[in-house]
Design an enzyme around this catalytic site. Structure first.
Site, PDB file in Angstrom:
ATOM      1  N   CYS A 120      56.295 -11.271  -4.065  1.00 42.36           N
ATOM      2  CA  CYS A 120      56.573 -12.511  -3.665  1.00 42.36           C
ATOM      3  C   CYS A 120      55.534 -13.362  -2.839  1.00 42.36           C
ATOM      4  CB  CYS A 120      57.626 -12.197  -2.649  1.00 42.36           C
ATOM      5  SG  CYS A 120      58.548 -13.868  -2.070  1.00 42.36           S
ATOM      6  N   SER A 262      61.353 -19.376 -21.479  1.00 42.08           N
ATOM      7  CA  SER A 262      61.827 -20.578 -20.483  1.00 42.08           C
ATOM      8  C   SER A 262      62.988 -20.102 -19.538  1.00 42.08           C
ATOM      9  CB  SER A 262      62.461 -21.599 -21.496  1.00 42.08           C
ATOM     10  OG  SER A 262      63.610 -21.048 -22.117  1.00 42.08           O
ATOM     11  N   TYR A 264      63.091 -18.635 -15.210  1.00 38.03           N
ATOM     12  CA  TYR A 264      62.318 -19.162 -14.079  1.00 38.03           C
ATOM     13  C   TYR A 264      60.777 -19.539 -14.004  1.00 38.03           C
ATOM     14  CZ  TYR A 264      66.530 -18.128 -11.459  1.00 38.03           C
ATOM     15  OH  TYR A 264      68.064 -17.921 -11.242  1.00 38.03           O
ATOM     16  N   MET A 409      66.594  -9.864  -9.497  1.00 40.34           N
ATOM     17  CA  MET A 409      65.296  -9.868  -9.304  1.00 40.34           C
ATOM     18  C   MET A 409      64.929 -11.065  -8.259  1.00 40.34           C
ATOM     19  SD  MET A 409      63.425  -8.178 -12.630  1.00 40.34           S
ATOM     20  CE  MET A 409      62.682  -6.811 -12.657  1.00 40.34           C
ATOM     21  N   HIS A 539      76.680 -38.467   7.895  1.00 40.97           N
ATOM     22  CA  HIS A 539      76.351 -39.296   6.732  1.00 40.97           C
ATOM     23  C   HIS A 539      75.107 -40.097   7.212  1.00 40.97           C
ATOM     24  CE1 HIS A 539      76.863 -42.276   4.130  1.00 40.97           C
ATOM     25  NE2 HIS A 539      76.885 -43.316   4.825  1.00 40.97           N
TER      26      HIS A 539
HETATM   27  C1  LIG Z   1      55.668 -16.024 -10.208  1.00 38.75           C
HETATM   28  C2  LIG Z   1      56.860 -15.654  -9.595  1.00 38.75           C
HETATM   29  C3  LIG Z   1      57.497 -16.445  -8.583  1.00 38.75           C
HETATM   30  C4  LIG Z   1      58.820 -16.135  -7.786  1.00 38.75           C
HETATM   31  N1  LIG Z   1      59.521 -17.018  -7.258  1.00 38.75           N
HETATM   32  C5  LIG Z   1      60.486 -16.367  -6.465  1.00 38.75           C
HETATM   33  C6  LIG Z   1      61.295 -17.527  -5.766  1.00 38.75           C
HETATM   34  O1  LIG Z   1      60.922 -18.535  -5.587  1.00 38.75           O
HETATM   35  N2  LIG Z   1      62.152 -16.893  -4.931  1.00 38.75           N
HETATM   36  C7  LIG Z   1      62.561 -15.629  -5.152  1.00 38.75           C
HETATM   37  O2  LIG Z   1      63.572 -15.334  -4.607  1.00 38.75           O
HETATM   38  N3  LIG Z   1      61.942 -14.764  -5.821  1.00 38.75           N
HETATM   39  C8  LIG Z   1      60.951 -15.066  -6.582  1.00 38.75           C
HETATM   40  N4  LIG Z   1      60.147 -14.207  -7.470  1.00 38.75           N
HETATM   41  C9  LIG Z   1      60.675 -12.989  -7.644  1.00 38.75           C
HETATM   42  C10 LIG Z   1      60.341 -11.981  -6.279  1.00 38.75           C
HETATM   43  O3  LIG Z   1      58.989 -12.092  -6.081  1.00 38.75           O
HETATM   44  C11 LIG Z   1      60.460 -10.653  -6.342  1.00 38.75           C
HETATM   45  O4  LIG Z   1      62.169 -10.592  -6.755  1.00 38.75           O
HETATM   46  C12 LIG Z   1      60.504  -9.827  -5.161  1.00 38.75           C
HETATM   47  O5  LIG Z   1      58.982  -9.990  -4.800  1.00 38.75           O
HETATM   48  C13 LIG Z   1      61.066  -8.526  -5.379  1.00 38.75           C
HETATM   49  O6  LIG Z   1      60.919  -7.797  -3.924  1.00 38.75           O
HETATM   50  P1  LIG Z   1      60.355  -6.236  -4.067  1.00 38.75           P
HETATM   51  O7  LIG Z   1      60.245  -5.878  -2.602  1.00 38.75           O
HETATM   52  O8  LIG Z   1      61.590  -5.483  -4.699  1.00 38.75           O
HETATM   53  O9  LIG Z   1      59.335  -5.879  -4.810  1.00 38.75           O
HETATM   54  P2  LIG Z   1      57.681  -6.369  -4.690  1.00 38.75           P
HETATM   55  O10 LIG Z   1      57.480  -7.676  -3.886  1.00 38.75           O
HETATM   56  O11 LIG Z   1      57.218  -6.338  -5.982  1.00 38.75           O
HETATM   57  O12 LIG Z   1      56.785  -5.389  -3.891  1.00 38.75           O
HETATM   58  C14 LIG Z   1      56.811  -4.049  -4.102  1.00 38.75           C
HETATM   59  C15 LIG Z   1      55.717  -3.396  -3.334  1.00 38.75           C
HETATM   60  O13 LIG Z   1      55.525  -1.984  -3.427  1.00 38.75           O
HETATM   61  C16 LIG Z   1      54.349  -1.521  -3.797  1.00 38.75           C
HETATM   62  N5  LIG Z   1      54.153  -0.297  -4.334  1.00 38.75           N
HETATM   63  C17 LIG Z   1      54.789  -0.126  -6.050  1.00 38.75           C
HETATM   64  N6  LIG Z   1      54.539   1.242  -6.064  1.00 38.75           N
HETATM   65  C18 LIG Z   1      54.294   1.771  -4.879  1.00 38.75           C
HETATM   66  C19 LIG Z   1      54.026   3.286  -4.629  1.00 38.75           C
HETATM   67  N7  LIG Z   1      54.394   4.105  -5.450  1.00 38.75           N
HETATM   68  N8  LIG Z   1      53.703   3.436  -3.334  1.00 38.75           N
HETATM   69  C20 LIG Z   1      53.492   2.602  -2.391  1.00 38.75           C
HETATM   70  N9  LIG Z   1      53.569   1.211  -2.637  1.00 38.75           N
HETATM   71  C21 LIG Z   1      54.158   0.980  -3.942  1.00 38.75           C
HETATM   72  C22 LIG Z   1      53.710  -2.705  -4.719  1.00 38.75           C
HETATM   73  O14 LIG Z   1      52.066  -2.809  -4.185  1.00 38.75           O
HETATM   74  C23 LIG Z   1      54.039  -3.934  -3.978  1.00 38.75           C
HETATM   75  O15 LIG Z   1      53.532  -4.386  -2.831  1.00 38.75           O
HETATM   76  C24 LIG Z   1      59.276 -14.657  -8.230  1.00 38.75           C
HETATM   77  C25 LIG Z   1      58.281 -13.619  -8.860  1.00 38.75           C
HETATM   78  C26 LIG Z   1      57.253 -14.269  -9.648  1.00 38.75           C
HETATM   79  C27 LIG Z   1      56.517 -13.399 -10.455  1.00 38.75           C
HETATM   80  N1  LIG Z   2      62.487 -19.566  -8.166  1.00 37.98           N
HETATM   81  C1  LIG Z   2      62.771 -18.080  -8.459  1.00 37.98           C
HETATM   82  O1  LIG Z   2      63.779 -17.625  -7.610  1.00 37.98           O
HETATM   83  C2  LIG Z   2      61.898 -17.457  -9.251  1.00 37.98           C
HETATM   84  C3  LIG Z   2      60.881 -17.697  -9.875  1.00 37.98           C
HETATM   85  C4  LIG Z   2      59.993 -17.184 -10.828  1.00 37.98           C
HETATM   86  C5  LIG Z   2      60.508 -15.698 -10.986  1.00 37.98           C
HETATM   87  N2  LIG Z   2      61.708 -15.539 -10.493  1.00 37.98           N
HETATM   88  C6  LIG Z   2      62.203 -14.035 -10.746  1.00 37.98           C
HETATM   89  O2  LIG Z   2      61.162 -13.428 -11.700  1.00 37.98           O
HETATM   90  C7  LIG Z   2      61.800 -12.789 -12.788  1.00 37.98           C
HETATM   91  C8  LIG Z   2      61.105 -13.093 -14.003  1.00 37.98           C
HETATM   92  O3  LIG Z   2      60.902 -14.457 -14.468  1.00 37.98           O
HETATM   93  P1  LIG Z   2      60.923 -14.880 -15.996  1.00 37.98           P
HETATM   94  O4  LIG Z   2      60.644 -16.236 -16.079  1.00 37.98           O
HETATM   95  O5  LIG Z   2      59.607 -14.121 -16.621  1.00 37.98           O
HETATM   96  O6  LIG Z   2      62.176 -14.080 -16.586  1.00 37.98           O
HETATM   97  P2  LIG Z   2      63.444 -14.543 -17.249  1.00 37.98           P
HETATM   98  O7  LIG Z   2      64.179 -13.493 -17.305  1.00 37.98           O
HETATM   99  O8  LIG Z   2      63.793 -15.653 -16.156  1.00 37.98           O
HETATM  100  O9  LIG Z   2      63.266 -15.487 -18.365  1.00 37.98           O
HETATM  101  C9  LIG Z   2      62.492 -14.925 -19.543  1.00 37.98           C
HETATM  102  C10 LIG Z   2      62.916 -15.803 -20.713  1.00 37.98           C
HETATM  103  O10 LIG Z   2      61.989 -15.063 -21.822  1.00 37.98           O
HETATM  104  C11 LIG Z   2      62.743 -15.218 -22.928  1.00 37.98           C
HETATM  105  N3  LIG Z   2      62.193 -14.153 -23.799  1.00 37.98           N
HETATM  106  C12 LIG Z   2      61.840 -12.778 -23.634  1.00 37.98           C
HETATM  107  N4  LIG Z   2      61.144 -12.182 -24.498  1.00 37.98           N
HETATM  108  C13 LIG Z   2      60.718 -13.067 -25.597  1.00 37.98           C
HETATM  109  C14 LIG Z   2      59.915 -13.212 -26.517  1.00 37.98           C
HETATM  110  N5  LIG Z   2      59.203 -12.236 -26.967  1.00 37.98           N
HETATM  111  N6  LIG Z   2      59.650 -14.514 -26.905  1.00 37.98           N
HETATM  112  C15 LIG Z   2      60.112 -15.455 -26.711  1.00 37.98           C
HETATM  113  N7  LIG Z   2      60.974 -15.611 -25.694  1.00 37.98           N
HETATM  114  C16 LIG Z   2      61.328 -14.344 -24.903  1.00 37.98           C
HETATM  115  C17 LIG Z   2      63.888 -14.813 -22.495  1.00 37.98           C
HETATM  116  O11 LIG Z   2      65.204 -15.139 -23.551  1.00 37.98           O
HETATM  117  C18 LIG Z   2      64.186 -15.568 -21.133  1.00 37.98           C
HETATM  118  O12 LIG Z   2      64.742 -16.882 -21.371  1.00 37.98           O
HETATM  119  C19 LIG Z   2      63.057 -13.577 -12.848  1.00 37.98           C
HETATM  120  O13 LIG Z   2      64.023 -12.255 -13.205  1.00 37.98           O
HETATM  121  C20 LIG Z   2      63.372 -14.346 -11.629  1.00 37.98           C
HETATM  122  O14 LIG Z   2      64.562 -13.700 -10.868  1.00 37.98           O
HETATM  123  C21 LIG Z   2      62.355 -15.935  -9.589  1.00 37.98           C
END
Ligand SMILES: Cc1cc2nc3c(=O)[nH]c(=O)nc-3n(C[C@H](O)[C@H](O)[C@H](O)COP(=O)(O)OP(=O)(O)OC[C@H]3O[C@@H](n4cnc5c(N)ncnc54)[C@H](O)[C@@H]3O)c2cc1C
Ligand SMILES: NC(=O)c1ccc[n+]([C@@H]2O[C@H](COP(=O)([O-])OP(=O)(O)OC[C@H]3O[C@@H](n4cnc5c(N)ncnc54)[C@H](O)[C@@H]3O)[C@@H](O)[C@H]2O)c1
Length: 571
Positions: A120, A262, A264, A409, A539
């Site tokens: 995150c 398509s 998030y 997630m 409002h």
């Molecule tokens: C581009 C993108 C945008 C996103 N935007 C949003 C958003 O706007 N809002 C939202 O709610 N979510 C968003 N998400 C999803 C969000 O980032 C994840 O759901 C969240 O980070 C999950 O938190 P976590 O603590 O489970 O894992 P992580 O944040 O992945 O943290 C896991 C940590 O564990 C560490 N780790 C792993 N294995 C080990 C080990 N064996 N020993 C020690 N350390 C280890 C890793 O290095 C990492 O630091 C987004 C994700 C992406 C990819």
């Molecule tokens: N604003 C937010 O909260 C936010 C922002 C970014 C990511 N995330 C989290 O990160 C996670 C990952 O995001 P994401 O957008 O990668 O996953 P997602 O699961 O939201 O979307 C993946 C999309 O890819 C399509 N897809 C999968 N395999 C494919 C293939 N081979 N060819 C074409 N299409 C395919 C699926 O049908 C789906 O529509 C999500 O679960 C989301 O919760 C959250």
């Protein structure tokens, strides 16, 4: 390349619940654990190199924690403990759990193998929202029509790519240091290295080439998160074929980028790239774009976020092979029909972003030492985040939160699950209602949701035999939205007319991500429509969109057991 076995299904993770292991059943059975003994090979950082960014970062600060006297035999639980709670993974889930644990008086350690903040903060929510803040402002400044409607005159808007990239990177650094400092200040021990479970209530951590440290704890939380999932056949080079890990660094703004998926990530990046001048082509396996959203909201989102922008799309196709640009040749994408598996098309583009979901990061965690087998890489848990072993029994004192359990997630879901676990280990039973957890996509305008979509609600209603009501309000009737010249928007309420229960709320429009909380809090607290409709809203505010929504629902008279909580006071 990672070797995690995981099939992208397009099914929203929120629906992925291990319901085959009934927790009640599991508790009633005698606990029968088989321990497989200590994994001999050093796990080191092989797991962390999963990320296609090739990230291998770890601190050289050797941590000299004492080795617990009780940690000598791995098969039996220790008799005394170094900590009340050890958390493996310092992402937002681990951080939320650690802070709450300290508040509850637990001696707490958190083990991190890479950088504090996890996905995150470093490669997810935080930098992406910084880029989206820029795309929002660019969009506004570029919209002559919008500016004119407000009576504003602006000369051509431009941007400095490196400046935008720096904004995202600086924000991530700032939040990362805030997180680290907050834990240090509260006395959480931050242990550096990869954590591996070596037996009940026992974890080793350390870095390759150094002796392992072994620590024991009354309770352990796995919070190891996830990494980008890249389907087989797609070659990521980090330059022209990229995942979100690379895209967030904004090292380039391609003229034409294909976004595979398509969901998030795909949608948010399409907002960023098109605002910065790219043309986007979506490749989506399912029959429609944004398949995870309520269909009506998806349709509106397509009309506003896709059709008027420089975006085209191919739906119902899989990208089976993607070859990075090389020797003057473009990125080549081979598409097959998702149903017939016949070749469909070949695209040549400047770059491709792979946004096809995320894979749990659980390899090398030592789960075999506590008789746990992952399911598609996810750690099986019950509704209290208690880990379930191969026999369907609960593993005592072991929990898994966040992306690694695949329930939902989202950053705030990970953190809420961590808090819920701490409540349980400190003596209060707590079950998190995942249907009350909101989600938001930070496009312009935003999309937000909580609870069930309309098709999900209708399916549930059919099974359980109740009626579904749907109410809608438009942003076009909201003074604040019109003052901002942002009348394009819709809020949709799905509810039970027989008792006023809120089943789901979906919003598309200005500040939808902030507006959803009135609905999610109502669901979390069990507030019914017949009560919330009397709550007073200032409002003119956007919150009146929800006020109108609740007021327009038709709850049956039988459910109106009592009147408004407080009568309006005339002044
Ligand atoms: C581009 C993108 C945008 C996103 N935007 C949003 C958003 O706007 N809002 C939202 O709610 N979510 C968003 N998400 C999803 C969000 O980032 C994840 O759901 C969240 O980070 C999950 O938190 P976590 O603590 O489970 O894992 P992580 O944040 O992945 O943290 C896991 C940590 O564990 C560490 N780790 C792993 N294995 C080990 C080990 N064996 N020993 C020690 N350390 C280890 C890793 O290095 C990492 O630091 C987004 C994700 C992406 C990819
Ligand atoms: N604003 C937010 O909260 C936010 C922002 C970014 C990511 N995330 C989290 O990160 C996670 C990952 O995001 P994401 O957008 O990668 O996953 P997602 O699961 O939201 O979307 C993946 C999309 O890819 C399509 N897809 C999968 N395999 C494919 C293939 N081979 N060819 C074409 N299409 C395919 C699926 O049908 C789906 O529509 C999500 O679960 C989301 O919760 C959250």
């Amino acid at each position: 390349m990672h070797s995690i076995c995981f099939q992208a299904t397009g099914v929203p993770r929120s629906n992925y619940i291990f319901d085959s292991c009934s927790p009640a059943l599991a508790i009633s059975k005698p606990i029968n654990l088989r321990f497989c003994g200590l994994r001999k090979e050093a796990f080191g950082f092989s797991g962390l190199t999963h990320s296609s960014s090739g990230r291998v970062r770890f601190s050289s600060r050797g941590h000299s924690k004492k080795v617990s006297a009780s940690a000598e035999s791995n098969g039996s639980p220790p008799k005394s403990f170094d900590y009340d709670l050890i958390i493996i993974g310092a992402g937002v889930g681990g951080h939320g759990a650690a802070l709450h644990a300290v508040e509850k008086g637990l001696k707490t350690a958190i083990i991190e193998g890479d950088v504090v903040g996890g996905t995150c903060v470093n490669r997810g929510c935080v930098p992406s929202k910084a880029l989206l803040a820029v795309s929002g402002k660019m969009r506004e400044l570029q919209s002559e029509h919008h500016m004119k409607a407000l009576g504003l005159q602006v000369s051509a808007a431009g941007y400095d790519r490196q400046g935008v990239a720096d904004h995202a990177n600086n924000l991530a650094s700032k939040i990362r240091s805030n997180l680290t400092n907050s834990m240090k200040a509260l006395g959480v021990d931050i242990l550096t290295g990869v954590g591996t479970i070596v037996g009940p209530q026992k974890v080793k951590y350390g870095k390759v080439g150094f002796p392992d440290n072994i620590v024991t704890a009354k309770n352990i939380i796995i919070a190891t998160g996830s990494v980008p999932f890249v389907p087989k056949g797609i070659e990521v080079d980090g330059k022209t074929v990229i995942t979100s890990d690379h895209a967030l660094k904004l090292e380039s703004v391609p003229d034409w980028i294909a976004i595979v998926g398509s969901g998030y990530i795909g949608l948010e990046f399409s907002d960023v790239y098109t605002a910065l001048g790219s043309e986007v082509t979506f490749i989506e396996a399912l029959d429609q774009l944004m398949p995870g959203f309520d269909p009506e909201i998806g349709k509106l989102a397509q009309r506003v976020l896709i059709n008027p922008r420089k975006i085209d799309y191919h739906t119902g196709v899989f990208a089976t092979k993607i070859t990075p640009a090389k020797d003057g040749k473009p990125v080549i994408i081979e598409l097959i029909d998702a149903k017939t598996k016949e070749p469909k098309d070949t695209l040549e583009v400047d770059a491709a972003l792979i946004a096809t979901g995320r894979a749990p990061f659980t390899n090398g965690l030592g789960l075999e030492n506590v008789n746990v087998v992952t399911q598609r890489g996810f750690v099986p848990v019950d509704e209290r985040m208690r880990v379930i072993d191969t026999n369907g029994n609960l593993v005592p004192h072991l929990y898994c939160i966040g992306d690694a359990n695949g329930k939902m997630m989202l950053a705030h879901a990970a953190s809420a699950q961590g808090i819920s676990v701490v409540e349980q280990v400190t003596g209060r039973d707590h079950v998190l209602n995942h249907l009350s957890i909101p989600a938001a996509c930070f496009t312009h305008p935003e999309i937000s949701m909580v609870g069930l979509t309309e098709p999900q609600a209708r399916e549930k209603a059919q099974k359980e035999g109740f009626e579904v009501g749907v109410a809608k309000t438009s942003f076009k009737a909201n003074t604040k939205a019109l003052a901002e010249n942002e009348g394009e928007g819709l809020a949709k309420l799905i509810y039970r007319p027989d008792n006023g229960e809120i089943l789901g709320v979906h919003i598309f429009g200005l500040h939808a991500a902030d507006l959803i909380h009135e609905a999610s809090n109502a669901i979390a607290l069990g507030t019914r429509i017949q009560d919330i409709k009397f709550a007073v809203h200032a409002h003119p505010t956007l919150s009146e969109v929800l006020d109108e929504l609740f007021k327009s629902a038709k709850v049956k008279a039988a459910a109106l057991s009592h009147g408004p909580v407080s009568e309006p006071v005339a002044v």
